[in-house]
Design a protein around this motif. Structure first.
Motif, PDB file in Angstrom:
ATOM      1  N   PRO A  88      41.781  29.851  -2.852  1.00  0.00           N
ATOM      2  CA  PRO A  88      42.769  30.274  -3.852  1.00  0.00           C
ATOM      3  C   PRO A  88      44.058  29.466  -3.727  1.00  0.00           C
ATOM      4  O   PRO A  88      44.434  29.048  -2.632  1.00  0.00           O
ATOM      5  CB  PRO A  88      43.032  31.743  -3.503  1.00  0.00           C
ATOM      6  N   GLU A  89      44.723  29.239  -4.842  1.00  0.00           N
ATOM      7  CA  GLU A  89      45.954  28.453  -4.839  1.00  0.00           C
ATOM      8  C   GLU A  89      47.032  29.054  -3.951  1.00  0.00           C
ATOM      9  O   GLU A  89      47.813  28.328  -3.344  1.00  0.00           O
ATOM     10  CB  GLU A  89      46.487  28.298  -6.264  1.00  0.00           C
ATOM     11  N   GLU A  90      47.082  30.387  -3.881  1.00  0.00           N
ATOM     12  CA  GLU A  90      48.119  31.044  -3.088  1.00  0.00           C
ATOM     13  C   GLU A  90      47.804  31.058  -1.587  1.00  0.00           C
ATOM     14  O   GLU A  90      48.636  31.422  -0.775  1.00  0.00           O
ATOM     15  CB  GLU A  90      48.377  32.471  -3.579  1.00  0.00           C
ATOM     16  N   ALA A  91      46.617  30.624  -1.209  1.00  0.00           N
ATOM     17  CA  ALA A  91      46.223  30.607   0.207  1.00  0.00           C
ATOM     18  C   ALA A  91      46.287  29.178   0.736  1.00  0.00           C
ATOM     19  O   ALA A  91      46.136  28.218  -0.014  1.00  0.00           O
ATOM     20  CB  ALA A  91      44.819  31.163   0.367  1.00  0.00           C
ATOM     21  N   GLU A  92      46.479  29.061   2.046  1.00  0.00           N
ATOM     22  CA  GLU A  92      46.569  27.743   2.655  1.00  0.00           C
ATOM     23  C   GLU A  92      45.243  27.281   3.252  1.00  0.00           C
ATOM     24  O   GLU A  92      45.188  26.238   3.885  1.00  0.00           O
ATOM     25  CB  GLU A  92      47.641  27.743   3.738  1.00  0.00           C
ATOM     26  N   GLY A  93      44.199  28.027   3.065  1.00  0.00           N
ATOM     27  CA  GLY A  93      42.923  27.663   3.659  1.00  0.00           C
ATOM     28  C   GLY A  93      41.776  27.982   2.735  1.00  0.00           C
ATOM     29  O   GLY A  93      41.938  28.136   1.524  1.00  0.00           O
ATOM     30  N   THR A  94      40.621  28.111   3.338  1.00  0.00           N
ATOM     31  CA  THR A  94      39.389  28.357   2.604  1.00  0.00           C
ATOM     32  C   THR A  94      38.676  29.549   3.210  1.00  0.00           C
ATOM     33  O   THR A  94      38.585  29.662   4.433  1.00  0.00           O
ATOM     34  CB  THR A  94      38.469  27.121   2.685  1.00  0.00           C
ATOM     35  N   ASN A  95      38.179  30.430   2.352  1.00  0.00           N
ATOM     36  CA  ASN A  95      37.308  31.491   2.813  1.00  0.00           C
ATOM     37  C   ASN A  95      35.898  30.937   2.731  1.00  0.00           C
ATOM     38  O   ASN A  95      35.453  30.461   1.694  1.00  0.00           O
ATOM     39  CB  ASN A  95      37.448  32.757   1.961  1.00  0.00           C
ATOM     40  N   LEU A  96      35.218  30.975   3.870  1.00  0.00           N
ATOM     41  CA  LEU A  96      33.912  30.355   4.008  1.00  0.00           C
ATOM     42  C   LEU A  96      32.863  31.427   4.223  1.00  0.00           C
ATOM     43  O   LEU A  96      33.044  32.327   5.051  1.00  0.00           O
ATOM     44  CB  LEU A  96      33.958  29.411   5.215  1.00  0.00           C
ATOM     45  N   ARG A  97      31.782  31.353   3.473  1.00  0.00           N
ATOM     46  CA  ARG A  97      30.649  32.279   3.634  1.00  0.00           C
ATOM     47  C   ARG A  97      29.412  31.458   3.960  1.00  0.00           C
ATOM     48  O   ARG A  97      29.063  30.539   3.224  1.00  0.00           O
ATOM     49  CB  ARG A  97      30.450  33.108   2.384  1.00  0.00           C
ATOM     50  N   ILE A  98      28.798  31.830   5.077  1.00  0.00           N
ATOM     51  CA  ILE A  98      27.646  31.101   5.578  1.00  0.00           C
ATOM     52  C   ILE A  98      26.456  32.046   5.648  1.00  0.00           C
ATOM     53  O   ILE A  98      26.505  33.060   6.353  1.00  0.00           O
ATOM     54  CB  ILE A  98      27.941  30.516   6.975  1.00  0.00           C
ATOM     55  N   THR A  99      25.405  31.734   4.909  1.00  0.00           N
ATOM     56  CA  THR A  99      24.185  32.520   4.964  1.00  0.00           C
ATOM     57  C   THR A  99      23.485  32.205   6.276  1.00  0.00           C
ATOM     58  O   THR A  99      23.307  31.039   6.633  1.00  0.00           O
ATOM     59  CB  THR A  99      23.259  32.192   3.778  1.00  0.00           C
ATOM     60  N   ALA A 100      23.122  33.268   6.989  1.00  0.00           N
ATOM     61  CA  ALA A 100      22.554  33.108   8.328  1.00  0.00           C
ATOM     62  C   ALA A 100      21.428  34.106   8.528  1.00  0.00           C
ATOM     63  O   ALA A 100      21.658  35.239   8.949  1.00  0.00           O
ATOM     64  CB  ALA A 100      23.647  33.312   9.371  1.00  0.00           C
ATOM     65  N   ARG A 101      20.229  33.689   8.228  1.00  0.00           N
ATOM     66  CA  ARG A 101      19.057  34.554   8.407  1.00  0.00           C
ATOM     67  C   ARG A 101      18.418  34.199   9.738  1.00  0.00           C
ATOM     68  O   ARG A 101      17.742  33.165   9.839  1.00  0.00           O
ATOM     69  CB  ARG A 101      18.082  34.372   7.261  1.00  0.00           C
ATOM     70  N   SER A 102      18.649  35.043  10.733  1.00  0.00           N
ATOM     71  CA  SER A 102      18.114  34.758  12.051  1.00  0.00           C
ATOM     72  C   SER A 102      18.137  36.014  12.898  1.00  0.00           C
ATOM     73  O   SER A 102      18.603  37.064  12.460  1.00  0.00           O
ATOM     74  CB  SER A 102      18.931  33.645  12.716  1.00  0.00           C
ATOM     75  N   ASP A 103      17.671  35.876  14.132  1.00  0.00           N
ATOM     76  CA  ASP A 103      17.674  37.011  15.046  1.00  0.00           C
ATOM     77  C   ASP A 103      19.070  37.198  15.649  1.00  0.00           C
ATOM     78  O   ASP A 103      19.932  36.316  15.546  1.00  0.00           O
ATOM     79  CB  ASP A 103      16.625  36.824  16.153  1.00  0.00           C
ATOM     80  N   ALA A 104      19.274  38.333  16.269  1.00  0.00           N
ATOM     81  CA  ALA A 104      20.592  38.701  16.798  1.00  0.00           C
ATOM     82  C   ALA A 104      21.103  37.697  17.824  1.00  0.00           C
ATOM     83  O   ALA A 104      22.306  37.394  17.843  1.00  0.00           O
ATOM     84  CB  ALA A 104      20.541  40.107  17.403  1.00  0.00           C
ATOM     85  N   ASN A 105      20.236  37.161  18.654  1.00  0.00           N
ATOM     86  CA  ASN A 105      20.688  36.210  19.672  1.00  0.00           C
ATOM     87  C   ASN A 105      21.166  34.900  19.062  1.00  0.00           C
ATOM     88  O   ASN A 105      22.161  34.327  19.509  1.00  0.00           O
ATOM     89  CB  ASN A 105      19.580  35.951  20.697  1.00  0.00           C
ATOM     90  N   ARG A 106      20.473  34.422  18.056  1.00  0.00           N
ATOM     91  CA  ARG A 106      20.889  33.174  17.387  1.00  0.00           C
ATOM     92  C   ARG A 106      22.193  33.395  16.626  1.00  0.00           C
ATOM     93  O   ARG A 106      23.076  32.537  16.644  1.00  0.00           O
ATOM     94  CB  ARG A 106      19.776  32.716  16.440  1.00  0.00           C
ATOM     95  N   LEU A 107      22.345  34.542  15.990  1.00  0.00           N
ATOM     96  CA  LEU A 107      23.593  34.869  15.295  1.00  0.00           C
ATOM     97  C   LEU A 107      24.744  34.956  16.293  1.00  0.00           C
ATOM     98  O   LEU A 107      25.853  34.486  16.030  1.00  0.00           O
ATOM     99  CB  LEU A 107      23.445  36.179  14.531  1.00  0.00           C
TER     100      LEU A 107
END
Length: 132
Positions: A88-107
């Motif tokens: 967003p223009e009013e923010a100084e960064g990026t909101n990042l969403r990463i799809t992560a389909r894996s087991d609990a240990n890998r996450l």
């Protein structure tokens, strides 16, 4: 879950994996992991970094430099991918969403590496599971 923080790599990953399992078992809306604010890394007025996980997706806010490091980290986790980036223009960064389909240990391993490699924390950083 009976504990909510850890500051040693093996214990942090175990904590994160337990948090993912608890999140899934409870069908909670999300889980949040937070770390201490480090004025040498975060700057004077910046909040401490955090990572949320929900619906097989990691959510985090990153600066441009952190975004580059996150993209680099993803090369080691080929089963994860960037799903969405919002700056967003009013923010100084990026909101990042990463799809992560894996087991609990890998996450858990990925979450730990985010704090180490993306946010620049030392190997002995303390993390809290703030919400499950």
């Amino acid at each position: 879950m009976t504990r909510f923080d850890a500051d040693e790599p093996t214990e942090r990953r175990k904590l994160f994996a337990e948090a993912v399992a608890a999140h899934r078992t409870r069908a909670s809306p999300f889980l949040t992991i937070e770390v201490d604010r480090d004025p040498d890394i975060d700057g004077e007025d910046e909040p401490a970094p955090w990572v949320q996980f929900a619906d097989q997706t990691f959510n985090m806010d990153v600066t441009d430099a952190e975004l580059d490091r996150a993209k680099s980290l993803l090369s080691e986790f080929p089963e994860f991918r960037i799903d969405q980036m919002e700056s967003p223009e009013e923010a100084e960064g990026t909101n990042l969403r990463i799809t992560a389909r894996s087991d609990a240990n890998r996450l858990a391993a990925f979450a730990d590496r985010v704090f180490l490699d993306v946010y620049g924390r030392d190997d002995d950083y303390r993390a809290w599971v703030a919400a499950v």
